[in-house]
Every structure is written in structure tokens, then in C-alpha cells.
Design a protein around this motif. Structure first.
Motif, PDB file in Angstrom:
ATOM      1  N   PHE A  10       0.692  -1.443  -0.148  1.00 25.86           N
ATOM      2  CA  PHE A  10       0.158   0.187   0.111  1.00 25.86           C
ATOM      3  C   PHE A  10       0.798   1.221   0.095  1.00 25.86           C
ATOM      4  CE2 PHE A  10      -2.664  -3.163   2.004  1.00 25.86           C
ATOM      5  CZ  PHE A  10      -3.609  -3.248   1.227  1.00 25.86           C
ATOM      6  N   THR A  11       2.125   1.157  -0.216  1.00 22.49           N
ATOM      7  CA  THR A  11       3.001   2.427  -0.219  1.00 22.49           C
ATOM      8  C   THR A  11       3.560   2.132  -1.723  1.00 22.49           C
ATOM      9  OG1 THR A  11       4.829   1.091   0.409  1.00 22.49           O
ATOM     10  CG2 THR A  11       3.583   2.569   1.974  1.00 22.49           C
ATOM     11  N   PRO A  12       4.059   3.295  -2.204  1.00 22.53           N
ATOM     12  CA  PRO A  12       4.659   3.327  -3.829  1.00 22.53           C
ATOM     13  C   PRO A  12       6.014   2.976  -4.002  1.00 22.53           C
ATOM     14  CG  PRO A  12       4.655   5.711  -2.943  1.00 22.53           C
ATOM     15  CD  PRO A  12       3.942   4.845  -1.686  1.00 22.53           C
ATOM     16  N   ASP A  13       6.737   2.634  -2.867  1.00 23.24           N
ATOM     17  CA  ASP A  13       7.957   2.270  -2.795  1.00 23.24           C
ATOM     18  C   ASP A  13       8.201   1.225  -3.948  1.00 23.24           C
ATOM     19  OD1 ASP A  13       8.937   4.338  -0.851  1.00 23.24           O
ATOM     20  OD2 ASP A  13       7.284   2.950   0.125  1.00 23.24           O
ATOM     21  N   LEU A  14       7.829   0.048  -3.662  1.00 26.25           N
ATOM     22  CA  LEU A  14       8.003  -1.001  -4.572  1.00 26.25           C
ATOM     23  C   LEU A  14       7.640  -0.655  -6.020  1.00 26.25           C
ATOM     24  CD1 LEU A  14       9.430  -3.808  -4.818  1.00 26.25           C
ATOM     25  CD2 LEU A  14       6.947  -4.752  -4.545  1.00 26.25           C
ATOM     26  N   ALA A  15       6.986  -0.159  -6.270  1.00 28.17           N
ATOM     27  CA  ALA A  15       6.189   0.134  -7.816  1.00 28.17           C
ATOM     28  C   ALA A  15       7.103   1.109  -8.440  1.00 28.17           C
ATOM     29  CB  ALA A  15       4.725   0.660  -7.755  1.00 28.17           C
ATOM     30  N   LYS A  16       7.519   2.178  -7.641  1.00 30.13           N
ATOM     31  CA  LYS A  16       8.404   3.143  -8.273  1.00 30.13           C
ATOM     32  C   LYS A  16       9.872   2.503  -8.443  1.00 30.13           C
ATOM     33  CE  LYS A  16       8.236   6.787  -6.009  1.00 30.13           C
ATOM     34  NZ  LYS A  16       8.444   7.920  -4.889  1.00 30.13           N
ATOM     35  N   ALA A  17      10.212   1.568  -7.643  1.00 28.58           N
ATOM     36  CA  ALA A  17      11.636   1.008  -7.778  1.00 28.58           C
ATOM     37  C   ALA A  17      11.652   0.029  -8.958  1.00 28.58           C
ATOM     38  CB  ALA A  17      12.092   0.131  -6.608  1.00 28.58           C
ATOM     39  N   LEU A  18      10.384  -0.656  -9.228  1.00 30.35           N
ATOM     40  CA  LEU A  18      10.208  -1.590 -10.168  1.00 30.35           C
ATOM     41  C   LEU A  18      10.229  -1.057 -11.828  1.00 30.35           C
ATOM     42  CD1 LEU A  18       8.068  -4.424  -8.869  1.00 30.35           C
ATOM     43  CD2 LEU A  18      10.852  -4.500  -8.943  1.00 30.35           C
ATOM     44  N   THR A  19       9.571   0.324 -11.365  1.00 31.66           N
ATOM     45  CA  THR A  19       9.520   0.954 -12.869  1.00 31.66           C
ATOM     46  C   THR A  19      10.690   1.337 -13.470  1.00 31.66           C
ATOM     47  OG1 THR A  19       7.494   1.967 -11.854  1.00 31.66           O
ATOM     48  CG2 THR A  19       8.885   3.258 -13.857  1.00 31.66           C
ATOM     49  N   GLY A  20      11.651   1.433 -12.719  1.00 34.30           N
ATOM     50  CA  GLY A  20      13.159   1.527 -13.130  1.00 34.30           C
ATOM     51  C   GLY A  20      13.733   0.310 -13.767  1.00 34.30           C
ATOM     52  N   TYR A  21      13.208  -0.717 -13.873  1.00 35.38           N
ATOM     53  CA  TYR A  21      13.414  -2.189 -14.514  1.00 35.38           C
ATOM     54  C   TYR A  21      12.550  -2.239 -15.461  1.00 35.38           C
ATOM     55  CZ  TYR A  21      16.226  -3.224 -10.195  1.00 35.38           C
ATOM     56  OH  TYR A  21      17.151  -3.392  -9.427  1.00 35.38           O
ATOM     57  N   GLY A  22      11.388  -1.447 -15.833  1.00 33.20           N
ATOM     58  CA  GLY A  22      10.561  -1.517 -16.865  1.00 33.20           C
ATOM     59  C   GLY A  22       9.540  -2.294 -16.563  1.00 33.20           C
ATOM     60  N   VAL A  23       9.089  -2.757 -15.347  1.00 30.26           N
ATOM     61  CA  VAL A  23       7.828  -3.180 -14.678  1.00 30.26           C
ATOM     62  C   VAL A  23       7.122  -2.157 -14.261  1.00 30.26           C
ATOM     63  CG1 VAL A  23       7.075  -5.025 -13.154  1.00 30.26           C
ATOM     64  CG2 VAL A  23       9.426  -5.300 -14.103  1.00 30.26           C
TER      65      VAL A  23
END
Length: 303
Positions: free
Chosen positions: A28-41
Motif C-alpha cells: 500500500f505504499t508506492p516504494d516497490l512500484a516506483k523501484a520496479l518501474t526503473g526495471y521496466g516493470v
């Protein structure tokens, strides 16, 4: 080794609910989604799948569909194994730990992460983990092969995740034995008094309204669901029996910890969950599901 003071089934359920809530803060926090965006996920469910499946290695959609149980296979196949071309399982796990670190800083406050309560909870949770059974529990077994983080708050989150997957594996065994497929399990769970709302899980797990309706029809044919989509008396009995069977399959970690340890771990993790709620971690629509006292524990098992 079995302790001389095994906990009651309700005590185990209360402890598991508190551990699951603590584990779930990372979603429920944006941290993981933000990190994975850097890998193209960039898709939310793609991030969920690579994060949770990371301990399994570079697996394909078949194994993940089997182990996660209530996710539509085509949706899983749209993400895996393709995502492993952009991020390795080891990278995904490290990003998940970093996200848990950031989330717990927000939820508990940086000054509390190495304090006595967190250290005590980590010790108790890892003691319970040591009593877990790898047999027929693939998600738990894969996670158990990973090193325990050194930081107390991350050791606690890791242990909570292990115990959540131990119960999840146990619950899936009970669902399969009861003859419920993944979508039927999800539909019957959402129809229960303590289940998540359908609109919050159906499309996220890849199902269409037509899929859902067909599963409802199958459950009606077994006398488990009413015409308006509620559980029948027989359906309520079936869900209660599933929880009882899950309790039996999931008892080993908590018997290893003992009743007093289980009670103390529950007390600590419920306190951490309330702190997370006060910090705004949980969406308002799900507060009743994750915050202690928000609803009956039995329905909180993953479907």
C-alpha cells in the motif's frame, strides 16, 4: 519441539491476522512500484507477481498460477516469464526488502525500528518460523532458503512474510482438498462476511465478470451460494470447515512458539499495525480488513 503450552486455534488466527497485516503494508505504499518501474516493470500486478515470486527463481506462469491459486493464468502469463528479462529474481527480492524498509520507516517511525519491541517481535516471529514445515509448502520453503535480514525490522517483516506464506500454502492445500478451483475459492471468500469486496480483487487477479458469474453458477449448483450471491448455510459451513482445516495444517509454527509467545507476538504486531494505520498506510476501504478489531479473523485467509 512442541511446547507444553500450545495456543488455541483462535489465538493462532489472531496472530496470523496481525502478521499478515504487517506483511501487507508493503502493498500500500508506492516504494516497490516506483523501484520496479526503473526495471521496466510498470504494471501493478506485474510488480506484485515478480515481487512475490522472486524467491522461486526465474519461474514461468504455470508454477505461479499453481502456487498463487486464485490468479487467472492468462494474466500471469502476460507478465511471466517476460519480466525476468528486465529484472532478476535476486533484484526483485532486494527491491522488495528496500520497499519494506521504506514502508516500515513510515509506519513505525525511524526511531522505533531498532527498539526493544521490534527486536522482541522479530525474535518471536523467527522462533515460530523455525517450527514451520517445508513439506507441501512451496512458497514457505522457497522463502526459507533466503538469508534472514540483519536489521530487526526487516527480520520481522521477513518472518511475517514466511508465516503468511506458511498459512497460505496450508490454506491452498485445504482448498484443493475441498474441490474448489482458484476462482471458486475467491468467489466464496468474497461472499463471506469477512471477505474483501469483489470489485477490489476480481480484475486485479485477472478475472472478468463473465468468469465470476460462471464460478457463482458452479457454486450455486453445489448448494453453496444463493441466487443473489451470498453464501448459503451450507456455504458458510464449508468456509468455516476450510478455516478449521487451515488451522490444523498451519499449527506447527505456533505450537513451536507456545501460547505465551503467540500472545505476545500478536500484541506487538497488532500495535505495529495500528501505528501503520495511523500513518495512513492502509486504504480506508480496507481498514476493516487489516486493522486489529476491524472484523472477524477467520475470513482473512487468502482465498
Amino acid at each position: 519441539m512442541l511446547t507444553p503450552d500450545p495456543p488455541s486455534a483462535q489465538a493462532v488466527r489472531d496472530c496470523q491476522a496481525a502478521l499478515n497485516s504487517l506483511h501487507s503494508t508493503v502493498y500500500f505504499t508506492p516504494d516497490l512500484a516506483k523501484a520496479l518501474t526503473g526495471y521496466g516493470v510498470t504494471d501493478d500486478m506485474g510488480g506484485y507477481l515478480v515481487g512475490r515470486a522472486a524467491p522461486l527463481g526465474t519461474v514461468g506462469p504455470g508454477l505461479v498460477t499453481a502456487l498463487f491459486y486464485s490468479f487467472e493464468h492468462g494474466m500471469v502469463a502476460r507478465h511471466l516469464p517476460g519480466a525476468w528479462e528486465r529484472i532478476t529474481p535476486a533484484q526483485a527480492w532486494e527491491e522488495r526488502l528496500r520497499a519494506a524498509d521504506a514502508t516500515l520507516h513510515q509506519a513505525l517511525g525511524a526511531g522505533n525500528l531498532t527498539g526493544q519491541p521490534v527486536r522482541e517481535a522479530a525474535r518471536l516471529a523467527l522462533t515460530a518460523v523455525a517450527g514451520g514445515r517445508r513439506e507441501a509448502r512451496p512458497m514457505f520453503a522457497a522463502l526459507a532458503d533466503l538469508p534472514v535480514p540483519q536489521e530487526p525490522h526487516l527480520a520481522l517483516w521477513y518472518a511475517a512474510t514466511l508465516l503468511r506464506e506458511h498459512r497460505g500454502d496450508s490454506h491452498i492445500g485445504a482448498l484443493a482438498a475441498a474441490g474448489l478451483d482458484g476462482l471458486e475459492a475467491l468467489v466464496s471468500h468474497c461472499a463471506s462476511a469477512a471477505g474483501m469486496p469483489r470489485e477490489m480483487v476480481m480484475t486485479k487477479r485477472g478475472w472478468t465478470a463473465q468468469d465470476w458469474s460462471a464460478a457463482e453458477d458452479r457454486l450455486r449448483g453445489r448448494g453453496l451460494l444463493t441466487a443473489d450471491g451470498a453464501l448459503t448455510g451450507r456455504g458458510e459451513e464449508m468456509r468455516a470447515a476450510l478455516e478449521d482445516e487451515t488451522d490444523l495444517r498451519d499449527r506447527a509454527p505456533y505450537e513451536h512458539l507456545g501460547a505465551r509467545g503467540v500472545a505476545r507476538l500478536t500484541e506487538l504486531c497488532e500495535g505495529f499495525t495500528r501505528s501503520a494505520a495511523a500513518a495512513g498506510i492502509f486504504p480506508a476501504a480496507l481498514a476493516d480488513f487489516f486493522v486489529p478489531g476491524g472484523g472477524p479473523t477467520p475470513g482473512k485467509d487468502p482465498a
